[in-house]
Enzyme design. Structure first.
Site, short mmCIF file in Angstrom:
data_model
loop_
_atom_site.label_atom_id
_atom_site.label_comp_id
_atom_site.label_asym_id
_atom_site.label_seq_id
_atom_site.Cartn_x
_atom_site.Cartn_y
_atom_site.Cartn_z
N SER A 136 42.90 34.20 32.10
CA SER A 136 43.70 34.56 33.24
C SER A 136 44.80 35.78 32.68
O SER A 136 45.50 34.75 31.89
CB SER A 136 43.20 34.30 34.11
OG SER A 136 44.38 36.12 35.18
N TYR A 160 47.28 28.96 41.20
CA TYR A 160 45.65 29.67 40.38
C TYR A 160 46.18 29.41 38.96
O TYR A 160 45.00 29.31 37.86
CB TYR A 160 45.32 31.33 41.26
CG TYR A 160 44.17 31.96 39.75
CD1 TYR A 160 42.97 31.18 40.13
CD2 TYR A 160 44.99 32.57 39.34
CE1 TYR A 160 42.22 31.83 39.20
CE2 TYR A 160 43.52 33.80 38.88
CZ TYR A 160 42.73 32.94 38.90
OH TYR A 160 41.90 33.39 37.80
N LYS A 164 44.73 27.43 34.94
CA LYS A 164 43.94 27.80 33.96
C LYS A 164 45.44 27.47 32.86
O LYS A 164 44.38 27.36 32.16
CB LYS A 164 44.19 29.62 34.62
CG LYS A 164 43.47 29.91 35.35
CD LYS A 164 41.97 30.37 35.07
CE LYS A 164 41.37 31.06 35.77
NZ LYS A 164 39.63 30.72 35.40
P1 NAD Z 1 33.71 35.46 41.63
O1 NAD Z 1 34.30 34.17 42.68
O2 NAD Z 1 33.12 35.85 42.24
O3 NAD Z 1 32.86 34.42 40.37
C1 NAD Z 1 33.03 32.80 40.83
C2 NAD Z 1 31.69 31.98 40.62
O4 NAD Z 1 32.08 30.93 40.73
C3 NAD Z 1 30.98 31.90 41.55
O5 NAD Z 1 30.20 32.88 41.46
C4 NAD Z 1 31.45 30.68 42.53
O6 NAD Z 1 29.92 30.74 43.59
C5 NAD Z 1 31.31 30.02 41.77
N1 NAD Z 1 31.71 28.74 41.33
C6 NAD Z 1 33.02 28.77 42.25
N2 NAD Z 1 33.92 27.53 42.52
C7 NAD Z 1 32.15 26.45 42.38
C8 NAD Z 1 31.72 24.99 41.43
N3 NAD Z 1 32.52 24.31 42.23
N4 NAD Z 1 30.67 24.93 41.34
C9 NAD Z 1 29.99 25.94 40.67
N5 NAD Z 1 30.50 27.19 41.11
C10 NAD Z 1 31.20 27.44 41.68
O7 NAD Z 1 35.08 35.46 40.45
P2 NAD Z 1 34.88 37.05 38.70
O8 NAD Z 1 36.04 37.87 39.32
O9 NAD Z 1 33.84 37.15 38.56
O10 NAD Z 1 35.77 35.56 38.00
C11 NAD Z 1 34.61 34.36 37.30
C12 NAD Z 1 35.93 33.85 36.63
O11 NAD Z 1 36.73 34.62 36.26
C13 NAD Z 1 36.73 32.68 37.74
O12 NAD Z 1 36.65 31.87 36.81
C14 NAD Z 1 38.14 34.16 37.67
O13 NAD Z 1 39.35 32.71 37.50
C15 NAD Z 1 38.21 34.23 36.16
N6 NAD Z 1 39.78 35.14 35.82
C16 NAD Z 1 39.24 36.25 36.95
C17 NAD Z 1 39.39 37.83 37.59
C18 NAD Z 1 39.35 39.00 38.17
O14 NAD Z 1 39.79 39.35 38.48
N7 NAD Z 1 37.87 39.03 38.30
C19 NAD Z 1 40.55 37.84 36.46
C20 NAD Z 1 41.13 37.20 35.40
C21 NAD Z 1 39.99 35.86 35.17
C1 WQD Z 2 46.90 45.20 40.81
C2 WQD Z 2 47.99 46.61 41.88
C3 WQD Z 2 49.41 45.56 43.41
C4 WQD Z 2 46.17 45.98 46.79
C5 WQD Z 2 45.29 39.88 40.71
C6 WQD Z 2 45.60 38.29 39.86
C7 WQD Z 2 45.00 37.53 39.12
C8 WQD Z 2 43.93 38.49 38.33
C9 WQD Z 2 43.91 39.79 38.58
C10 WQD Z 2 42.08 36.21 38.23
C11 WQD Z 2 49.71 45.47 41.81
C12 WQD Z 2 48.28 46.67 43.23
C13 WQD Z 2 47.12 45.85 45.25
C14 WQD Z 2 46.75 46.58 47.39
C15 WQD Z 2 48.54 47.63 46.09
N1 WQD Z 2 42.69 37.71 38.54
N2 WQD Z 2 48.08 47.01 44.82
N3 WQD Z 2 47.25 47.87 47.42
O1 WQD Z 2 48.58 41.68 41.11
O2 WQD Z 2 47.10 43.05 38.92
O3 WQD Z 2 46.17 39.86 39.59
O4 WQD Z 2 44.17 39.50 40.29
O5 WQD Z 2 42.76 36.15 37.57
O6 WQD Z 2 45.64 36.52 38.56
O7 WQD Z 2 46.84 38.38 40.26
O8 WQD Z 2 45.69 42.31 40.91
O9 WQD Z 2 44.47 43.90 42.48
O10 WQD Z 2 46.06 42.84 43.36
O11 WQD Z 2 47.01 44.51 42.20
O12 WQD Z 2 49.22 48.38 45.92
O13 WQD Z 2 46.10 46.88 48.64
O14 WQD Z 2 47.66 47.26 42.84
O15 WQD Z 2 50.70 45.88 43.64
O16 WQD Z 2 50.56 46.72 41.45
P1 WQD Z 2 47.15 41.85 40.03
P2 WQD Z 2 45.53 43.12 41.88
#
Ligand code: NAD
Ligand code: WQD
Length: 350
Positions: A136, A160, A164
């Site tokens: 991430s 979190y 990572k």
């Molecule tokens: P999500 O929660 O929709 O998907 C994660 C999946 O993993 C879910 O289906 C959950 O049930 C499963 N899971 C969690 N713990 C588990 C375990 N111990 N065993 C088996 N399954 C398990 O999240 P997402 O948005 O699809 O994110 C996927 C990956 O990408 C995550 O690792 C997240 O940290 C990373 N990521 C997400 C974002 C984002 O903004 N969505 C950004 C950066 C990184």
């Molecule tokens: C985006 C922008 C907020 C909600 C997070 C995690 C990061 C990654 C992605 C997993 C910012 C603004 C938000 C609201 C707002 N996830 N905002 N009102 O903070 O960039 O990242 O999600 O890895 O780890 O930290 O994403 O969608 O929360 O916010 O004004 O109700 O929207 O201030 O500028 P962020 P976000």
């Protein structure tokens, strides 16, 4: 290839399963459904059938927690005995709420890091040493408003993000122990939003969304009253926070290319930013959403959210070069597809 997708029922995982199957790969999903619903995978199969792309027999699923090493071992063993071993893993499974991680760090270390240790141990045991890991952009320190390169200072500010970094470090150590065996890609996602253009797959958060996009779609749908903008005094173009929003299908396709890149090149560990390289402010995102969907979003301003920063935008040139990958879908498309998903599935996958 036969690919194990951990967390494949989740938001990014389900879209990636579709992209993998469309490319002709065989997919096995392991998921505990702690933050998802198995319906997402049924939808993936329906989409394949409707496109006459059902080249495979569907998706094999295993409902289990990755912290259960025995189940993982049985899964790898069963496929080995069938004569076609699991060849690679895309590792999405994990918990992702920044706020929850601040209050429950042990849970995050247990689930995210513990699961990864189990997975990598079993992979090693079965000589499966190709992995694409969901990292991430949250791992980077402050960006000084410049696009973030992969060699930018790593300095997560919440548990979190720390998990990572720990998993990336573990993967580095593993690679260094057997550089001629492992092939590893750490994909550092920026802000994935949107949904599959069919409206069949999308993000279905449980409870109040903490990320901006599902919050906007829920306000648009009338599930929530208004949208709150966290701060209008950031040093950005209009004072609101700037992020690099990427369409989830562009992200999904990036995974397929990353996997194929690993397999077709020399053994390596590589860190790649997956973002568009374009910064969009909160107000720009809201205005685009309102315009393309012709819908009003009641909003108000509040002070900055704790732990936020002004601007987070990817330098995606390394991913573009290595993977020959260019995110193609516009911000308009992200807003259209995301709203289509929300309006067709007001309660998510049920
Ligand atoms: P999500 O929660 O929709 O998907 C994660 C999946 O993993 C879910 O289906 C959950 O049930 C499963 N899971 C969690 N713990 C588990 C375990 N111990 N065993 C088996 N399954 C398990 O999240 P997402 O948005 O699809 O994110 C996927 C990956 O990408 C995550 O690792 C997240 O940290 C990373 N990521 C997400 C974002 C984002 O903004 N969505 C950004 C950066 C990184
Ligand atoms: C985006 C922008 C907020 C909600 C997070 C995690 C990061 C990654 C992605 C997993 C910012 C603004 C938000 C609201 C707002 N996830 N905002 N009102 O903070 O960039 O990242 O999600 O890895 O780890 O930290 O994403 O969608 O929360 O916010 O004004 O109700 O929207 O201030 O500028 P962020 P976000």
């Amino acid at each position: 290839m036969k690919i194990l997708v951990t967390g494949g029922a989740g938001f990014i995982g389900s879209h990636t399963c579709l992209a993998l199957l469309e490319r002709g790969h065989e997919v096995i999903v392991i998921d505990s459904y702690v933050n998802s619903n198995s319906q997402s995978l049924q939808r993936v199969v329906e989409l394949l059938n409707s496109n006459n792309l059902n080249r495979s027999t569907g998706i094999e699923t295993c409902s289990a927690d990755l912290r259960d090493e025995k189940v993982l071992d049985q899964l790898f063993s069963a496929h080995e005995k069938l004569g076609k071993s699991i060849e690679a893993v895309i590792h999405f499974a994990g918990l992702k709420s920044v706020n929850d991680s601040v209050h429950n760090p042990l849970k995050y270390w247990d689930v995210n890091v513990g699961s990864s240790i189990n997975l990598l141990s079993v992979m090693n045991r079965y000589n499966c040493r190709t992995i694409v890991f969901s990292s991430s952009a949250t791992i980077y320190g402050f960006s000084n408003n410049k696009p973030i390169k992969e060699n930018t200072l790593i300095k997560p500010i919440n548990p979190y993000g720390t998990t990572k970094v720990a998993i990336e470090q573990l993967l580095n150590d593993l690679y260094n122990s057997q550089p001629d065996k492992w092939r590893i890609a750490n994909l550092r996602y920026f802000n994935p939003i949107g949904a599959h253009h069919s409206g069949m797959l999308g993000e279905a958060p449980i409870g109040v969304p903490s990320n901006i996009f599902p919050y906007i779609t829920q306000v648009a749908a009338g599930v929530r009253d208004e949208f709150t903008i966290f701060g209008n005094d950031w040093p950005t173009k209009d004072g609101t926070g700037v992020r690099d929003y990427i369409h989830v299908m562009d992200l999904a396709e990036g995974h397929v290319l990353a996997l194929e890149y690993l397999v077709n090149n020399q053994n390596q560990i590589i860190n790649l930013n997956l973002g568009t390289g374009k910064g969009t402010s909160v107000l720009e995102l809201l205005n685009t959403f309102k315009r393309v969907n012709n819908i009003n979003i009641p909003l108000r301003f509040s002070s900055r959210r704790e732990g936020d920063c002004g601007s987070v935008v990817a330098d995606n040139s390394l991913a573009a070069l290595c993977l020959e990958w260019t995110p193609e879908r516009s911000l308009e498309q992200m807003c259209i597809d995301g709203w289509k998903w929300q309006s067709l599935n007001p309660k998510g996958y049920i």
